[in-house]
Write a protein that holds these residues in place. Structure first.
Motif, PDB file in Angstrom:
ATOM      1  N   ASP A 417      40.341  29.817  43.625  1.00 21.70           N
ATOM      2  CA  ASP A 417      40.334  30.673  42.436  1.00 21.70           C
ATOM      3  C   ASP A 417      38.925  31.152  42.095  1.00 21.70           C
ATOM      4  O   ASP A 417      38.725  32.319  41.736  1.00 21.70           O
ATOM      5  N   ALA A 418      37.953  30.244  42.202  1.00 26.38           N
ATOM      6  CA  ALA A 418      36.569  30.621  41.895  1.00 26.38           C
ATOM      7  C   ALA A 418      36.039  31.619  42.922  1.00 26.38           C
ATOM      8  O   ALA A 418      35.261  32.516  42.581  1.00 26.38           O
ATOM      9  N   TRP A 419      36.442  31.485  44.182  1.00 24.38           N
ATOM     10  CA  TRP A 419      36.014  32.419  45.215  1.00 24.38           C
ATOM     11  C   TRP A 419      36.642  33.803  44.987  1.00 24.38           C
ATOM     12  O   TRP A 419      35.976  34.831  45.107  1.00 24.38           O
ATOM     13  N   ARG A 420      37.912  33.817  44.640  1.00 28.55           N
ATOM     14  CA  ARG A 420      38.573  35.092  44.399  1.00 28.55           C
ATOM     15  C   ARG A 420      38.000  35.821  43.180  1.00 28.55           C
ATOM     16  O   ARG A 420      38.144  37.041  43.060  1.00 28.55           O
ATOM     17  N   ALA A 421      37.350  35.084  42.284  1.00 32.76           N
ATOM     18  CA  ALA A 421      36.703  35.723  41.135  1.00 32.76           C
ATOM     19  C   ALA A 421      35.531  36.591  41.569  1.00 32.76           C
ATOM     20  O   ALA A 421      35.057  37.431  40.797  1.00 32.76           O
ATOM     21  N   ARG A 422      35.072  36.438  42.806  1.00 33.82           N
ATOM     22  CA  ARG A 422      33.949  37.234  43.318  1.00 33.82           C
ATOM     23  C   ARG A 422      34.419  38.344  44.259  1.00 33.82           C
ATOM     24  O   ARG A 422      33.594  39.062  44.830  1.00 33.82           O
ATOM     25  N   ILE A 423      35.731  38.471  44.431  1.00 28.90           N
ATOM     26  CA  ILE A 423      36.269  39.373  45.448  1.00 28.90           C
ATOM     27  C   ILE A 423      36.895  40.607  44.809  1.00 28.90           C
ATOM     28  O   ILE A 423      37.550  40.538  43.768  1.00 28.90           O
ATOM     29  N   GLY A 424      36.679  41.770  45.476  1.00 30.65           N
ATOM     30  CA  GLY A 424      37.435  42.977  45.190  1.00 30.65           C
ATOM     31  C   GLY A 424      38.394  43.205  46.343  1.00 30.65           C
ATOM     32  O   GLY A 424      37.951  43.283  47.500  1.00 30.65           O
ATOM     33  N   TRP A 425      39.701  43.302  46.045  1.00 30.37           N
ATOM     34  CA  TRP A 425      40.719  43.327  47.106  1.00 30.37           C
ATOM     35  C   TRP A 425      41.438  44.668  47.115  1.00 30.37           C
ATOM     36  O   TRP A 425      41.958  45.111  46.101  1.00 30.37           O
ATOM     37  N   MET A 426      41.457  45.293  48.300  1.00 28.57           N
ATOM     38  CA  MET A 426      42.201  46.531  48.484  1.00 28.57           C
ATOM     39  C   MET A 426      43.252  46.305  49.567  1.00 28.57           C
ATOM     40  O   MET A 426      42.932  46.256  50.751  1.00 28.57           O
ATOM     41  N   PRO A 427      44.527  46.156  49.186  1.00 30.69           N
ATOM     42  CA  PRO A 427      45.560  45.895  50.193  1.00 30.69           C
ATOM     43  C   PRO A 427      45.947  47.161  50.937  1.00 30.69           C
ATOM     44  O   PRO A 427      45.657  48.282  50.504  1.00 30.69           O
TER      45      PRO A 427
END
Length: 555
Positions: A417-427
């Motif tokens: 969860d903490a790692w995904r807080a730093r991610i921008g995701w484009m599916p």
């Protein structure tokens, strides 16, 4: 790893088959108790009526006022107990359905792969219309079963006290009803199970056809699709009618035996009061009070069985739903890492290391390291696993073997969860919430999306929508082309200046000018220091990255 709908290995070892009725079981038992008490009031009311009518026939002194007062007071008590029973049963049903629906939604929200149970249509049908079939079962069946377990025996004992002949009639006709109910019930359960399976299949088919509606119309395949859907709908209609035929059959059998039993009791009582029969009682003749009392009790003896027969089909439908719930609960499903809740961003440089990670296609990624601020293109043939690599890096897919290290720490339940807080995701496949475009971009954050829209080369498109950022697109992005919807997801990915951007085919379905604008927007993010990882077939985009990682064999 694969778990049963979100349970860990340790939980799988300690938790047996799920008790779906447990949230409402205590209320269900209380409802059954009140239902039994309500029905036990009737023999007392019947005794008062028999005493009053019998007294009129024999010339005995009877106070109509006292009898009527007692009858209506008992009737009021019966109504209160019945209402209390129904209220408890309804609350129990709502709790069970709510808990089951919550479990399905929570588990599906954390699912990282397709479920072995079925597609989105099957699961939505289970969570919506199928679970509602548990309500009549919970509200009616438990109470009806409790009444059948007690009330017929009470009435049989009362009948035996006054007339052994009436008791014999009840003893012979009564057991035949549950026997035939059980035989018919087996067919009802099988028919209900087939109907439930067909409902899920039909919903899956509908979801697939709706998602491909534009392609179907462009290919001129509307008529074959409609014909196929019509055939499936007709099959479901036939299965539904099969369930109803079984229901009518069991009801007919029940009414036949109940009518015969009541008629035999009435014939015996009538001829006994006329003096034509001199047997069937314990020594003395049958009195008018006893005869009327037995006539009033006989229909009630069968009424509880009628109620159980009506609820028996609710049970057959509920059993089919429980089978579906067990199949869904037992389906092996890959679950997302983390809990999905908000977390503070994981500290440390935004580096990524994949060591021995096995892709679904069988390829293994060894010692692939991506440095903080690096721009990387993942290239390979369709199906090679480019999207899977992005999902692994985001913690949306767990590798069958090996491990993923992010910011110098293993990507696991504690760090996802903490790692995904730093991610921008484009599916690769755009998906939107059923909310305004602004909310789809900001996800509730107080952020101005204008700059992100310009960087994604979609600002003009948004400005041309009927209500701009306040336009509600729906889940499939109605009103946008595939390329426009994909650029909206890119704007959402780069909004808020994430440390890592994962983009899956960001320039697909775009003309050369728009693709160049999107490429420049991504490079702008890299210039501010973001780590950029894109899965692409676009060689022009890949050429502008620092490095290309080959996934599979390139043509």
């Amino acid at each position: 790893m694969a778990h049963k709908n979100g349970l860990t290995d340790a939980q799988d070892k300690t938790i047996g088959p799920r008790d779906w009725l447990s949230p409402g079981r205590s209320l269900q038992k209380k409802a059954a108790v009140f239902a039994v008490l309500a029905n036990l009031v009737w023999p007392v009311q019947a005794g008062l009526v028999a005493f009053a009518l019998g007294g009129l026939l024999t010339g005995e002194q009877v106070s109509p006022f006292l009898v009527a007062a007692g009858f209506f007071m008992l009737g009021g008590l019966r109504v209160i107990l019945g209402v209390k029973s129904e209220a408890l049963a309804e609350t129990a049903a709502l709790r069970v359905v709510h808990a089951a629906r919550l479990q399905i939604v929570a588990s599906e929200a954390r699912r990282a792969s397709d479920s072995a149970f079925g597609g989105a249509g099957s699961i939505s049908a289970l969570a919506a219309e199928k679970l509602d079939l548990l309500i009549p079962y919970i509200t009616r069946y438990a109470s009806a079963r409790a009444r059948v377990m007690i009330l017929p025996f009470v009435i049989f004992a009362l009948a035996l006290w006054f007339s052994w002949a009436v008791a014999v009639v009840l003893m012979i006709s009564g057991p035949l009803i549950p026997v035939f109910m059980a035989l018919v019930g087996l067919a009802a359960k099988d028919a209900s199970r087939r109907q439930m399976a067909e409902i899920g299949t039909l919903n899956d088919l509908l979801v697939e056809r709706l998602s491909a509606l534009v392609d179907i119309r462009l290919l001129g395949a509307s008529k074959p699709v409609l014909d196929g859907f019509s055939a499936k709908a007709s099959d479901l209609r036939h299965r539904t009618m099969a369930v109803l035929r079984v229901a009518f059959l069991s009801s007919t059998v029940l009414e036949l035996f109940a009518a015969i039993g009541v008629a035999m009791v009435a014939v015996f009582v009538g001829f006994s009061l006329l003096g034509a029969l001199e047997f069937g009682t314990w020594g003395g003749p049958l009195t008018p009070q006893a005869g009327i009392f037995l006539l009033l009790l006989a229909p009630e003896f069968y009424q509880s069985m009628r109620d159980l027969a009506a609820a028996w089909h609710d049970k057959a439908a509920a059993d089919a739903v429980f089978d579906d719930l067990s199949a869904w609960d037992g389906a092996e499903t890959l679950t997302l890492l983390g809990q999905g809740g908000p977390e503070s961003p994981l500290s440390g440089p935004a580096s990524v290391l994949l060591n021995g990670c096995a892709l679904p296609g069988g390829a293994v990624l060894d010692d692939i390291a991506i440095a903080p601020g690096e721009t990387v293109a993942l290239m390979g043939p369709s199906g090679a696993g480019k999207t899977s690599v992005l999902r692994m890096i985001a913690g949306l897919l767990q590798p069958a073997s090996g491990k993923v290290t992010v910011a110098g720490r293993p990507l696991d339940q504690d760090t996802a969860d903490a790692w995904r807080a730093r991610i921008g995701w484009m599916p690769q496949s755009p998906h939107f919430l059923n909310a305004s475009l602004r909310y789809n971009l900001t996800l509730g954050r107080a952020t101005d999306p204008t700059q992100a829209l310009e960087l994604a080369a979609v600002g003009d498109v948004v400005a041309g929508l009927p209500q701009g950022l306040h336009t509600r697109l729906g889940e499939t992005g109605g009103g946008l082309s595939g390329g426009e919807a994909r650029r909206i997801t890119l704007a959402r990915a780069i909004l808020g200046a994430p440390d890592v951007i994962l983009a899956d085919e960001p320039t697909a379905d775009l003309d050369a000018k728009t693709a160049a604008a999107v490429t420049q927007g991504l490079l702008t993010q890299a210039q501010r220091g973001a780590t950029l990882i894109v899965a692409t077939h676009d060689r022009n985009l890949a050429a502008k990255m620092d490095r290309i990682i080959r996934i599979g064999t390139m043509p």
